[in-house]
Design an enzyme around this catalytic site. Structure first.
Site, PDB file in Angstrom:
ATOM      1  N   CYS A 121       0.863  -1.177   0.000  1.00 37.11           N
ATOM      2  CA  CYS A 121       0.000   0.000   0.000  1.00 37.11           C
ATOM      3  C   CYS A 121       0.897   1.224   0.000  1.00 37.11           C
ATOM      4  O   CYS A 121       2.098   1.120   0.232  1.00 37.11           O
ATOM      5  CB  CYS A 121      -0.905   0.002   1.233  1.00 37.11           C
ATOM      6  SG  CYS A 121      -2.295   1.139   1.054  1.00 37.11           S
ATOM      7  N   CYS A 123      -0.154   4.345   1.613  1.00 36.39           N
ATOM      8  CA  CYS A 123      -0.535   5.412   2.557  1.00 36.39           C
ATOM      9  C   CYS A 123       0.539   5.736   3.596  1.00 36.39           C
ATOM     10  O   CYS A 123       0.640   6.866   4.054  1.00 36.39           O
ATOM     11  CB  CYS A 123      -1.872   5.115   3.219  1.00 36.39           C
ATOM     12  SG  CYS A 123      -1.911   3.587   4.154  1.00 36.39           S
ATOM     13  N   CYS A 131      -3.827   6.090  -0.272  1.00 39.16           N
ATOM     14  CA  CYS A 131      -3.298   4.761  -0.624  1.00 39.16           C
ATOM     15  C   CYS A 131      -2.871   4.663  -2.082  1.00 39.16           C
ATOM     16  O   CYS A 131      -2.405   3.605  -2.525  1.00 39.16           O
ATOM     17  CB  CYS A 131      -4.333   3.685  -0.306  1.00 39.16           C
ATOM     18  SG  CYS A 131      -4.839   3.691   1.421  1.00 39.16           S
ATOM     19  N   LYS A 196     -12.238  -4.615   2.089  1.00 40.23           N
ATOM     20  CA  LYS A 196     -11.701  -3.691   3.084  1.00 40.23           C
ATOM     21  C   LYS A 196     -12.654  -2.513   3.189  1.00 40.23           C
ATOM     22  O   LYS A 196     -12.901  -1.805   2.211  1.00 40.23           O
ATOM     23  CB  LYS A 196     -10.312  -3.232   2.657  1.00 40.23           C
ATOM     24  CG  LYS A 196      -9.661  -2.261   3.619  1.00 40.23           C
ATOM     25  CD  LYS A 196      -8.220  -2.018   3.238  1.00 40.23           C
ATOM     26  CE  LYS A 196      -7.570  -1.007   4.150  1.00 40.23           C
ATOM     27  NZ  LYS A 196      -6.191  -0.732   3.749  1.00 40.23           N
ATOM     28  N   ARG A 218     -11.152   7.845   2.832  1.00 37.34           N
ATOM     29  CA  ARG A 218     -10.836   6.766   1.895  1.00 37.34           C
ATOM     30  C   ARG A 218     -12.091   6.154   1.252  1.00 37.34           C
ATOM     31  O   ARG A 218     -12.057   5.048   0.731  1.00 37.34           O
ATOM     32  CB  ARG A 218     -10.070   5.657   2.624  1.00 37.34           C
ATOM     33  CG  ARG A 218      -8.797   6.097   3.317  1.00 37.34           C
ATOM     34  CD  ARG A 218      -7.816   4.949   3.407  1.00 37.34           C
ATOM     35  NE  ARG A 218      -6.781   5.108   4.401  1.00 37.34           N
ATOM     36  CZ  ARG A 218      -5.763   5.953   4.343  1.00 37.34           C
ATOM     37  NH1 ARG A 218      -5.660   6.795   3.327  1.00 37.34           N
ATOM     38  NH2 ARG A 218      -4.856   5.977   5.303  1.00 37.34           N
ATOM     39  N   GLU A 234     -16.240  -8.147  -4.703  1.00 36.48           N
ATOM     40  CA  GLU A 234     -14.802  -7.847  -4.603  1.00 36.48           C
ATOM     41  C   GLU A 234     -13.988  -9.133  -4.401  1.00 36.48           C
ATOM     42  O   GLU A 234     -12.928  -9.312  -4.995  1.00 36.48           O
ATOM     43  CB  GLU A 234     -14.528  -6.885  -3.435  1.00 36.48           C
ATOM     44  CG  GLU A 234     -14.924  -5.432  -3.695  1.00 36.48           C
ATOM     45  CD  GLU A 234     -13.882  -4.688  -4.518  1.00 36.48           C
ATOM     46  OE1 GLU A 234     -12.940  -5.323  -5.029  1.00 36.48           O
ATOM     47  OE2 GLU A 234     -14.003  -3.455  -4.654  1.00 36.48           O
ATOM     48  N   LYS A 249     -11.869  -7.211   6.334  1.00 37.21           N
ATOM     49  CA  LYS A 249     -11.290  -6.267   7.294  1.00 37.21           C
ATOM     50  C   LYS A 249     -12.226  -5.093   7.525  1.00 37.21           C
ATOM     51  O   LYS A 249     -12.697  -4.520   6.543  1.00 37.21           O
ATOM     52  CB  LYS A 249      -9.962  -5.776   6.723  1.00 37.21           C
ATOM     53  CG  LYS A 249      -9.273  -4.724   7.518  1.00 37.21           C
ATOM     54  CD  LYS A 249      -7.989  -4.363   6.859  1.00 37.21           C
ATOM     55  CE  LYS A 249      -7.435  -3.137   7.551  1.00 37.21           C
ATOM     56  NZ  LYS A 249      -6.372  -2.539   6.836  1.00 37.21           N
ATOM     57  N   SER A 275      -6.723  -2.424  14.497  1.00 35.38           N
ATOM     58  CA  SER A 275      -6.176  -1.675  15.628  1.00 35.38           C
ATOM     59  C   SER A 275      -7.242  -1.134  16.579  1.00 35.38           C
ATOM     60  O   SER A 275      -7.053  -1.155  17.798  1.00 35.38           O
ATOM     61  CB  SER A 275      -5.320  -0.518  15.102  1.00 35.38           C
ATOM     62  OG  SER A 275      -6.085   0.321  14.251  1.00 35.38           O
ATOM     63  N   TYR A 314      -3.304  -8.090  16.603  1.00 40.12           N
ATOM     64  CA  TYR A 314      -2.318  -7.543  17.537  1.00 40.12           C
ATOM     65  C   TYR A 314      -2.318  -8.316  18.852  1.00 40.12           C
ATOM     66  O   TYR A 314      -1.466  -8.098  19.697  1.00 40.12           O
ATOM     67  CB  TYR A 314      -2.616  -6.049  17.770  1.00 40.12           C
ATOM     68  CG  TYR A 314      -2.660  -5.277  16.467  1.00 40.12           C
ATOM     69  CD1 TYR A 314      -1.491  -4.909  15.813  1.00 40.12           C
ATOM     70  CD2 TYR A 314      -3.884  -4.965  15.852  1.00 40.12           C
ATOM     71  CE1 TYR A 314      -1.527  -4.239  14.594  1.00 40.12           C
ATOM     72  CE2 TYR A 314      -3.930  -4.308  14.634  1.00 40.12           C
ATOM     73  CZ  TYR A 314      -2.745  -3.946  14.014  1.00 40.12           C
ATOM     74  OH  TYR A 314      -2.787  -3.305  12.806  1.00 40.12           O
TER      75      TYR A 314
HETATM   76  C1  PBG Z   1      -2.984   0.342   4.767  1.00 40.55           C
HETATM   77  C2  PBG Z   1      -3.567  -0.346   5.922  1.00 40.55           C
HETATM   78  C3  PBG Z   1      -4.427   0.134   6.932  1.00 40.55           C
HETATM   79  C4  PBG Z   1      -4.578  -0.895   7.838  1.00 40.55           C
HETATM   80  C5  PBG Z   1      -3.858  -1.977   7.357  1.00 40.55           C
HETATM   81  N1  PBG Z   1      -3.256  -1.614   6.149  1.00 40.55           N
HETATM   82  C6  PBG Z   1      -4.985   1.467   7.206  1.00 40.55           C
HETATM   83  C7  PBG Z   1      -5.942   2.182   6.375  1.00 40.55           C
HETATM   84  O1  PBG Z   1      -6.510   1.692   5.403  1.00 40.55           O
HETATM   85  O2  PBG Z   1      -6.087   3.352   6.716  1.00 40.55           O
HETATM   86  C8  PBG Z   1      -5.363  -0.812   9.107  1.00 40.55           C
HETATM   87  C9  PBG Z   1      -5.075  -1.870  10.076  1.00 40.55           C
HETATM   88  C10 PBG Z   1      -5.546  -1.611  11.447  1.00 40.55           C
HETATM   89  O3  PBG Z   1      -6.284  -0.663  11.757  1.00 40.55           O
HETATM   90  O4  PBG Z   1      -5.146  -2.404  12.295  1.00 40.55           O
HETATM   91  N2  PBG Z   1      -3.854   0.789   3.823  1.00 40.55           N
END
Ligand code: PBG
Length: 324
Positions: A121, A123, A131, A196, A218, A234, A249, A275, A314
């Protein structure tokens, strides 16, 4: 005689009985551990919004991964924070980029004892935090594909086992598969972030990776949380383009999709327990409002029960210590 009471409680009476009928068993081999590597730091830096998580300098990574391997966790996903950012995210594809260097170090040390997955990616690498690359203020799909190809090939060259495109550009899996094959990396796998969502649960990651978009959001590339058929489409596209593993995700607000994708497609399904999902549990546990260990095991098991074969989390090290 009245109808007898049917007694499901019979099988719940003792822990041995409960164990006997246990339908979902979480294993260490289900888990993928994310690591943040920050090129600018000399020692581990705590991530405020992700309690007990750190951004690591490259030279700490071997020690960290040795611990992970000792816990019998056998897969990592790597995220890099470069020392320089620019318009097109060129540090994402240079030979001596933070991820490329880290992968080489890990492969030299551990070889095939651990599966190394790299995030594809831009970003974390662009100065605007989107991204993809911009054209007239918008994220331009097709010119981004060319850059993603370079990123994936440079990571494969460094030794990544699997690349994980996460930019949500149309055609990214096809473009990356072609580029890998053309460069001879026919064995490098693709784990696609197929579904995603534009989620508020990425907040802490964006602090950790300093990847918050400078303007806008995004939503023109990540999906809206109201939709699920769109996610199936997708996933279908990514499989037809060559994805070996697909990712849903975040995980918890999308358990229905994990289930639908698992039922419909016969490829390995990974869920990304993101996260924000981590931060909520840690924050509540720190306040003493929930029991951390049992909450984490319940969450991870529910993601597996929904249908995930793999969980990017995590909590991997925490769970690794508790599972037998
Ligand atoms: C990169 C990416 C992101 C996450 C994983 N790869 C962030 C986003 O799309 O802003 C988020 C993972 C997380 O929140 O643990 N594009």
């Amino acid at each position: 005689m009245g109808f007898p009471i049917i007694r499901p409680r019979r099988l719940r009476r003792t822990s041995a009985l409960r164990n006997l009928i246990c339908e979902t068993r979480l294993n260490r081999s289900d888990l993928i551990y994310p690591i943040f590597i920050d090129e600018r730091v000399q020692k581990p830096i705590p991530i405020e919004s992700m309690p007990e998580y750190f951004r690591l300098p490259i030279r700490y990574v071997i020690k960290e991964v040795r611990q992970v391997i000792d816990l019998n966790i056998k897969a990592l996903i790597l995220f890099g924070i470069p020392s320089k950012k620019d318009e097109i995210g060129s540090q994402a594809f240079t030979t001596d980029g933070v991820i490329q260097r880290t992968v080489r170090v890990l492969k030299r040390e551990f070889g095939d004892r651990i599966v190394i997955i790299t995030d594809v990616c831009l970003c974390e690498y662009t100065n605007h935090g989107h991204c993809g690359v911009l054209k007239e203020g918008e994220v331009d799909n097709d010119s981004t594909l060319e850059i993603l190809q370079k990123v994936a090939v440079s990571q494969a060259q460094a030794g990544a086992d699997i690349v994980a495109p996460s930019a949500m550009m149309d055609g990214q899996v096809k473009a990356i598969r072609e580029a890998l094959d053309d460069s001879g990396f026919i064995h490098t796998g693709i784990m696609a972030y197929s579904a995603k969502y534009a989620s508020s649960f990425y907040g802490p990651f964006r602090e950790a990776a300093e990847s918050k978009p400078e303007f806008g959001n995004r939503k023109s590339y990540q999906m809206g949380y109201e939709n699920s058929n769109e996610a199936l489409r997708e996933v279908e596209l990514d499989i037809s383009e060559g994805a070996d593993i697909v990712i849903i995700k975040p995980a918890l607000p999308y358990l229905d999709l994990i289930h639908r994708v698992k039922e419909k497609f016969k490829v390995p399904v990974a869920a990304y327990n993101v996260s924000g999902e981590y931060a909520m549990v840690k924050a509540a546990a720190q306040k003493g409002w929930i029991d951390e260990k049992s909450a984490i095991l319940e969450i991870l098991t529910s993601i597996k029960r929904a249908g995930a074969n793999l969980i990017i989390t995590y909590f991997a090290k925490d769970a690794g210590q508790w599972l037998d």
